[in-house]
Design an enzyme around this catalytic site. Structure first.
Site, short mmCIF file in Angstrom:
data_model
loop_
_atom_site.label_atom_id
_atom_site.label_comp_id
_atom_site.label_asym_id
_atom_site.label_seq_id
_atom_site.Cartn_x
_atom_site.Cartn_y
_atom_site.Cartn_z
CE LYS A 263 14.51 -36.52 -35.03
NZ LYS A 263 14.35 -37.36 -36.23
CG ASP A 268 13.75 -33.60 -40.22
OD1 ASP A 268 14.60 -32.97 -40.89
OD2 ASP A 268 13.68 -34.85 -40.17
CE LYS A 275 12.09 -35.16 -43.25
NZ LYS A 275 12.34 -36.59 -43.45
CG ASP A 286 11.62 -35.22 -36.57
OD1 ASP A 286 11.34 -36.39 -36.23
OD2 ASP A 286 12.64 -34.91 -37.20
CG ASP A 345 15.66 -36.04 -44.02
OD1 ASP A 345 15.32 -35.49 -42.95
OD2 ASP A 345 14.85 -36.57 -44.81
CD GLU A 347 16.64 -34.83 -38.48
OE1 GLU A 347 16.85 -35.39 -39.56
OE2 GLU A 347 15.60 -35.01 -37.81
NE ARG A 349 20.38 -41.58 -38.58
CZ ARG A 349 20.09 -42.49 -39.50
NH1 ARG A 349 21.03 -43.28 -39.99
NH2 ARG A 349 18.84 -42.63 -39.91
N1 BES Z 1 12.23 -37.39 -38.81
C1 BES Z 1 12.61 -38.27 -39.85
C2 BES Z 1 11.99 -39.65 -39.72
C3 BES Z 1 10.50 -39.76 -39.93
C4 BES Z 1 9.99 -40.04 -41.18
C5 BES Z 1 9.63 -39.65 -38.87
C6 BES Z 1 8.63 -40.17 -41.36
C7 BES Z 1 8.27 -39.77 -39.05
C8 BES Z 1 7.77 -40.05 -40.31
C9 BES Z 1 14.13 -38.47 -39.82
O1 BES Z 1 14.87 -37.37 -39.42
C10 BES Z 1 14.54 -38.78 -41.22
O2 BES Z 1 14.41 -37.94 -42.05
N2 BES Z 1 15.04 -39.99 -41.45
C11 BES Z 1 15.46 -40.41 -42.73
C12 BES Z 1 16.80 -41.10 -42.59
C13 BES Z 1 17.50 -41.36 -43.87
C14 BES Z 1 17.88 -40.05 -44.53
C15 BES Z 1 18.73 -42.20 -43.62
C16 BES Z 1 14.41 -41.37 -43.28
O3 BES Z 1 13.82 -42.13 -42.49
O4 BES Z 1 14.17 -41.33 -44.46
ZN ZN Z 2 13.95 -36.08 -38.13
MN MN Z 3 15.30 -36.04 -41.00
#
Ligand code: BES
Ligand code: ZN
Ligand code: MN
Length: 496
Positions: A263, A268, A275, A286, A345, A347, A349
């Site tokens: 990834k 992000d 966020k 990220d 968010d 993104e 996947r």
């Molecule tokens: N990059 C984030 C995941 C992340 C969070 C990595 C904290 C490191 C520390 C990812 O893109 C994300 O935002 N995931 C969301 C998914 C949700 C919206 C379904 C999450 O984990 O909240």
């Molecule tokens: Zn992310």
């Molecule tokens: Mn995200």
């Protein structure tokens, strides 16, 4: 970073200090190679100083040998409780202390063994960690600290360790250190510096440095042609164009074909599903999955492994703007599946879906993806292990066991078919986010829909271990390079 040498070839100038690690209840001097005369002098000095090897103990004195000025014993506690983390932290402490004391040339004796490892496994781990223990990232500081750092690390041979054996081990430590350092540097670079195109050019540079790698970068035109709706969709809110970086290591008669997907979200923000401000800066990390893939490919090329290994890095920036994807939008991934974007968010996947589907072109036996994918994974496992999911129990088990050996732990989570119902959309084939529950496994389940058939696949969620908000377990703050050692060890094991 400090160069690694054998203590046997120590410079004519005396070393500033010799550090000797020690567990309680053992005489470290018995397990290191010295001449009878030197050993006697060191033993007498140790008796006078009286180190007991207890955890956090540091005892220094004048070195009785003419080849060093000082002698310092560093305690690690009981040997049957010696973990990777404790040993790594002790090595980091040695490097910190040497730097603080302005010791430029130091000797280092590591006559201790991580509990549960063989002698050779522990030795490789220790040398590799010693080599990386003084890592810092000062690229953006006007005042560099390189002149205040240790420049020679002279490793004391273990009793019975031949010159050839130690040199081979040092060579491997140097090789892995270079990959880990590269991955950490990429991870630590901020979003305005490491854009998707900058990640592509850093990868090109790496591929020029070593032989045996070919790099191809797909830009807008090619991504449109391939209909990579996930990558294009996520990046459409940003001024930075997306890239799909392809790194190929194709030896003459490969024994296996492996695709590694990383990834590469260079920043992000969450996009329109933005966020919260607090901590958003961490999202420059990220792209740590991408960094791991670049690092592994470098090591694979240098080791000339007879395995076809392809790295695939979808690189994008996820920002909100008038052109960004919105919740409710429906996009089409390159395999034709439609996805309702429930949350912009989620993104990672979306871009991984295109890359996983693309992996089919390389006829892989195994596909592994690395991603800082879900905050839920950090909630579940903290900073002690990556979450792994996949469709091949043996492969998951192999990685888990190897992770315990190399000190990069991974822990399995299930992909029950019921999770797919969490991703049901009323308007498209799938939506990209479920409810609050099972965040990590629903992300894994989403990815699974894009994995080519008959491929053994593992998804590694490195959100908790790919970077650290502060020093932990002897690892530095920032990007860690997690997964490089594990993956290299895994690829080598495929050849056995
Ligand atoms: N990059 C984030 C995941 C992340 C969070 C990595 C904290 C490191 C520390 C990812 O893109 C994300 O935002 N995931 C969301 C998914 C949700 C919206 C379904 C999450 O984990 O909240
Ligand atoms: Zn992310
Ligand atoms: Mn995200």
């Amino acid at each position: 970073m400090a160069d690694l040498y054998q203590f046997r070839t120590a410079p004519e100038e005396p070393l500033d200090c010799i550090y000797i690690l020690q567990c309680s209840g053992a005489d470290p001097l018995d397990s290191l190679e010295f001449s009878a005369k030197d050993r006697k002098a060191l033993k007498a000095k140790a008796k006078a100083l009286g180190p007991r090897g207890e955890e956090d103990e540091v005892i220094s004195g004048e070195c009785p040998l003419s080849l060093a000025r000082r002698l310092t014993f560093v305690g690690l506690g009981e040997d049957r409780k010696l973990t990777h983390a404790k040993l790594r932290a002790a090595l980091q402490r040695v490097m910190h202390q040497a730097t603080k004391n302005r010791e430029y040339q130091i000797g280092l004796g590591i006559p201790v063994k991580v509990h549960g490892l063989s002698d050779a496994e522990s030795r490789l781990f220790a040398l590799r960690e010693a080599a990386s223990a003084d890592y810092t990232f000062d690229h953006f500081k006007s005042k560099k600290n390189e002149f205040d750092k240790v420049d020679g690390l002279h490793i004391l041979p273990l009793a019975g360790e031949s010159e050839k054996e130690l040199e081979e081990r040092l060579q491997r430590a140097r090789l892995l250190r270079t990959s880990v350092q590269l991955a950490r540097d990429l991870g630590n670079r901020p979003g305005n510096d490491l854009t998707p195109e900058a990640l592509a050019s850093a990868t090109r540079e790496m591929c020029e440095e070593v032989s045996g790698l070919r790099v191809t970068v797909l830009g807008m035109k090619e991504l449109l042609k391939e209909k990579m709706g996930g990558i294009l969709g996520v990046s459409q809110g940003s001024q930075e164009e997306p890239r799909l970086i392809v790194i190929e290591h194709r030896p003459k008669k490969p024994k296996k074909s492996v695709v590694l997907v990383g990834k590469g979200v260079t920043f992000d923000s969450g996009g329109i599903s933005i966020k919260p401000a607090a901590g958003m800066g961490w999202m420059k990390y990220d792209m740590c999955g991408a960094a791991t893939v670049v690092g592994v490919l470098r090591a694979v090329a240098e080791l000339e492994l007879p395995i076809k290994v392809v790295g695939l890095i979808p690189a994008v920036e996820n920002l909100p703007s008038g052109s960004a994807i919105k919740p409710g939008d429906i996009i089409t991934i390159s395999n034709g599946k439609t996805v309702e974007v429930d949350n912009t968010d989620a993104e990672g996947r979306l871009i991984l879906a295109d890359a996983l589907y693309h992996s089919e072109r390389f006829n892989p036996d195994i596909v592994i993806d690395y991603a800082t994918l879900t905050g839920a994974c950090v909630v579940a496992l903290g900073q002690e292990a990556a979450g792994i999911m996949g469709n091949d129990k043996d492969l998951l088990e192999t990685l888990q066991k190897l992770g315990e050996k190399v000190g990069e732990r991974v822990w399995p989570l299930p992909l029950y078919e019921e999770y797919l119902s969490y991703l049901k959309s009323d308007w498209a084939d799938l939506k990209n986010a479920g409810s609050r529950w099972g965040g990590t496994v629903t992300a894994g389940t989403f990815l699974q829909q894009f994995v080519p058939e008959k491929v053994s696949w593992v998804h590694m969620d490195i959100a908790g271990v790919g970077y650290l908000e502060k020093e932990h377990n002897g690892l530095p703050k920032g990007a860690t390079g997690f997964g490089i050692d594990l993956t290299v060890a895994f690829l080598e094991q495929l050849l056995k």
